[in-house]
Each structure stands twice: as structure tokens, then as C-alpha cells.
Scaffold this motif. Sequence first.
Motif, PDB file in Angstrom:
ATOM      1  N   GLN A 136      37.495  37.202  43.913  1.00  0.00           N
ATOM      2  CA  GLN A 136      36.296  37.539  44.672  1.00  0.00           C
ATOM      3  C   GLN A 136      36.606  37.818  46.135  1.00  0.00           C
ATOM      4  OE1 GLN A 136      34.050  34.121  43.209  1.00  0.00           O
ATOM      5  NE2 GLN A 136      32.566  35.537  42.299  1.00  0.00           N
ATOM      6  N   LYS A 137      37.578  37.119  46.701  1.00  0.00           N
ATOM      7  CA  LYS A 137      37.929  37.399  48.100  1.00  0.00           C
ATOM      8  C   LYS A 137      38.619  38.758  48.236  1.00  0.00           C
ATOM      9  CE  LYS A 137      42.372  35.027  48.431  1.00  0.00           C
ATOM     10  NZ  LYS A 137      43.099  33.902  48.993  1.00  0.00           N
ATOM     11  N   ASP A 139      37.335  41.375  46.625  1.00  0.00           N
ATOM     12  CA  ASP A 139      36.229  42.276  46.265  1.00  0.00           C
ATOM     13  C   ASP A 139      36.096  42.550  44.770  1.00  0.00           C
ATOM     14  OD1 ASP A 139      35.441  42.481  48.950  1.00  0.00           O
ATOM     15  OD2 ASP A 139      36.910  44.066  49.300  1.00  0.00           O
ATOM     16  N   LYS A 154      37.080  45.040  38.877  1.00  0.00           N
ATOM     17  CA  LYS A 154      37.265  45.812  40.116  1.00  0.00           C
ATOM     18  C   LYS A 154      37.203  47.270  39.712  1.00  0.00           C
ATOM     19  CE  LYS A 154      38.814  46.044  44.551  1.00  0.00           C
ATOM     20  NZ  LYS A 154      39.657  45.261  45.403  1.00  0.00           N
TER      21      LYS A 154
END
Length: 158
Positions: A136-137, A139, A154
Amino acid sequence: MPLRGALGGALGTQGYWNVSSIVISTADGKHLEQFREWVENEWGVVDSFEGKVGGVLVPAPIFAVEENVLAGGIGFTSAAKPQSVESVLWINVLLVAPKYRHMGIGSQLVQAAEEVACQLDVKEMYVYTHIPELYQKLDWVLINDIDESVVLKKCWGR
């Protein structure tokens, strides 16, 4: 075609990236065998690390190496995307040796995997993980919560 971008440089002629004191390698027989051993000790038998699986080209694993010592690696597989029968590229395994954890190597390996996927013209990639914060960090987007693990994806160019 050299890998560029995520790690701030291009692969050299021997297939290595210099990232601080860590080197990212895409093709290395010695480290491939050691990585396979680590993965099998952790999770049991795994799919082939590269080739065509389910009609999807699965790239070779990527390794983080420090002074010729394997620090970690990331491998791929092909499987159906959630709620579909279409086969897509997945990160199958991300493993960093305990001595090298919490140094950003996992993030660097995920970014290298993203670069490989982009160069293969992959439009989306998935991962099933118990450490969603790592992705999540970078994206990645949460798709499903499944027990203690989650599926993230992603996308590029969409």
C-alpha cells in the motif's frame, strides 16, 4: 532491454543494479537455487520461477544481493485475477533474509518487479499477502480481505 526507473538506474551488462550497498540481480543461477531453498523451507514446493504459465509470461525472479550474499528475492506466477478466469501476473513470493529486514529491500524488490512488469507490457499485477502495508505504501490497491491475508493490485496505463 535494461530495467530503468524504480531503483534509480539501469541494469548493467551483468544484470545488476547498485542500490546503496545492495545489488538487484535478475539472472543468477547460484542465487536462484538458494532462493528456491528458502521458499521451499518457508512454504513448501512452489511453481516454476519463470516461463509461460497459463498463457502468461512469468519473468525470472529478482534478487537483492549484498557482496555476493543473497539478501532477498521476489518471484512471480500466473493465476486467475479475482472474480475472473483471465490469467494475469502475480507476485508469488517476496522473501527477505531476517538479517536484511526493515532496510527497505522488500520495497526495492517490489519496485523492481513493477519495472519488469511494465517492460513486459503488463497492465496489472496482483499479490496475495499478509503484509499489505508494504504494498500500500507503494500505491497498490486493496481488492479483497481474506482471513489474515489480502489481495492487492497495481495497474499501469489504465
